[in-house]
Write a protein that holds these residues in place. Structure first.
Motif, mmCIF file in Angstrom:
data_model
loop_
_atom_site.group_PDB
_atom_site.id
_atom_site.type_symbol
_atom_site.label_atom_id
_atom_site.label_comp_id
_atom_site.label_asym_id
_atom_site.label_seq_id
_atom_site.Cartn_x
_atom_site.Cartn_y
_atom_site.Cartn_z
ATOM 1 N N HIS A 132 1.071 -1.271 -0.039
ATOM 2 C CA HIS A 132 -0.006 0.074 -0.087
ATOM 3 C C HIS A 132 0.948 1.071 0.160
ATOM 4 C CE1 HIS A 132 -2.673 3.208 1.540
ATOM 5 N NE2 HIS A 132 -3.441 2.559 1.048
ATOM 6 N N PRO A 133 0.772 2.005 -0.984
ATOM 7 C CA PRO A 133 1.759 3.270 -1.129
ATOM 8 C C PRO A 133 1.254 4.278 0.090
ATOM 9 C CG PRO A 133 -0.050 3.415 -2.836
ATOM 10 C CD PRO A 133 -0.102 1.959 -2.083
ATOM 11 N N GLY A 134 2.079 4.307 0.933
ATOM 12 C CA GLY A 134 1.899 5.462 2.083
ATOM 13 C C GLY A 134 1.928 6.751 1.482
ATOM 14 N N ARG B 33 3.366 11.097 9.984
ATOM 15 C CA ARG B 33 2.946 9.916 10.840
ATOM 16 C C ARG B 33 1.880 8.828 9.955
ATOM 17 N NH1 ARG B 33 1.950 10.670 16.609
ATOM 18 N NH2 ARG B 33 2.437 8.331 16.676
ATOM 19 N N PRO B 34 1.953 7.590 10.434
ATOM 20 C CA PRO B 34 1.094 6.711 9.655
ATOM 21 C C PRO B 34 -0.163 6.571 10.628
ATOM 22 C CG PRO B 34 2.685 5.359 10.605
ATOM 23 C CD PRO B 34 3.167 6.987 10.685
ATOM 24 N N GLY B 35 -1.015 6.173 10.178
ATOM 25 C CA GLY B 35 -2.162 5.635 11.279
ATOM 26 C C GLY B 35 -3.436 6.509 10.995
ATOM 27 N N PRO C 74 -5.624 7.168 1.530
ATOM 28 C CA PRO C 74 -6.368 7.128 3.260
ATOM 29 C C PRO C 74 -5.308 5.858 3.837
ATOM 30 C CG PRO C 74 -7.223 6.008 1.462
ATOM 31 C CD PRO C 74 -6.457 6.645 0.690
ATOM 32 N N PRO C 75 -5.629 5.890 5.197
ATOM 33 C CA PRO C 75 -4.826 4.817 5.828
ATOM 34 C C PRO C 75 -5.183 3.439 5.478
ATOM 35 C CG PRO C 75 -6.101 5.963 7.333
ATOM 36 C CD PRO C 75 -6.103 6.785 5.924
#
Length: 164
Positions: free
Chosen positions: A13-15, A73-75, A139-140
């Protein structure tokens, strides 16, 4: 024969920190530094000359700092914070930009968002829609895309014939 890798590794999944996302974050970081430096200098040296303008510059700096961190930041929580700060930023640019034109007496000195960010080459006006587009298209990861807790050990156990 099933591919055990698909159950042990999360789906690709591309961040948000890939491609143009890196450029977006870099621009936010530069604006955060510029707005922080500008507002600090204005507040320390001559706050009494234009308290509203300098307070708004400080607010813009805080928004840019939070947006930058949230974009990196992820999430889900960071994703929501990024949305909130970018939408707030866009509203700030529109409101302050409009007020600085129709009520210039409120702004004896410029803010980051005055005249729709003219002092910053209109980047404050263009950046939020780009940020919103980026967030909408990145989206996350959903819970379904992430492996279930214990899925990796279950897959390894199944691959070894059920023995731990």
């Amino acid at each position: 024969m099933s591919d055990a890798r698909s159950t042990t590794e999360p789906a690709a999944h591309p961040g948000r920190m890939s491609g143009i996302g890196r450029v977006l974050v870099a621009v936010y970081a530069v604006l955060a530094l510029a707005a922080t430096g500008r507002s600090f200098t204005q507040i320390v040296q001559r706050f009494d000359e234009a308290p509203l303008a300098y307070t708004l510059s400080a607010l813009a700096a805080v928004v840019y700092v939070i947006a930058t961190i949230a974009l990196v930041r992820p999430g889900r929580t960071s994703y929501r914070v990024a949305w909130a700060t970018i939408v707030f930023e866009f509203m700030g640019v529109i409101v302050v930009g409009t007020l600085s034109i129709i009520r210039p007496d409120l702004f004896p000195d410029a803010t980051v968002w005055s005249f729709f960010g003219m002092g910053y080459l209109f980047i404050p006006l263009v950046l939020p829609p780009l940020g919103m587009w980026w967030l909408a298209t990145h989206p996350p990861r959903t819970d379904a895309a992430a492996p279930a807790p214990g899925a990796a050990s279950d897959a390894r156990r199944a691959a070894s014939g059920g023995h731990s």
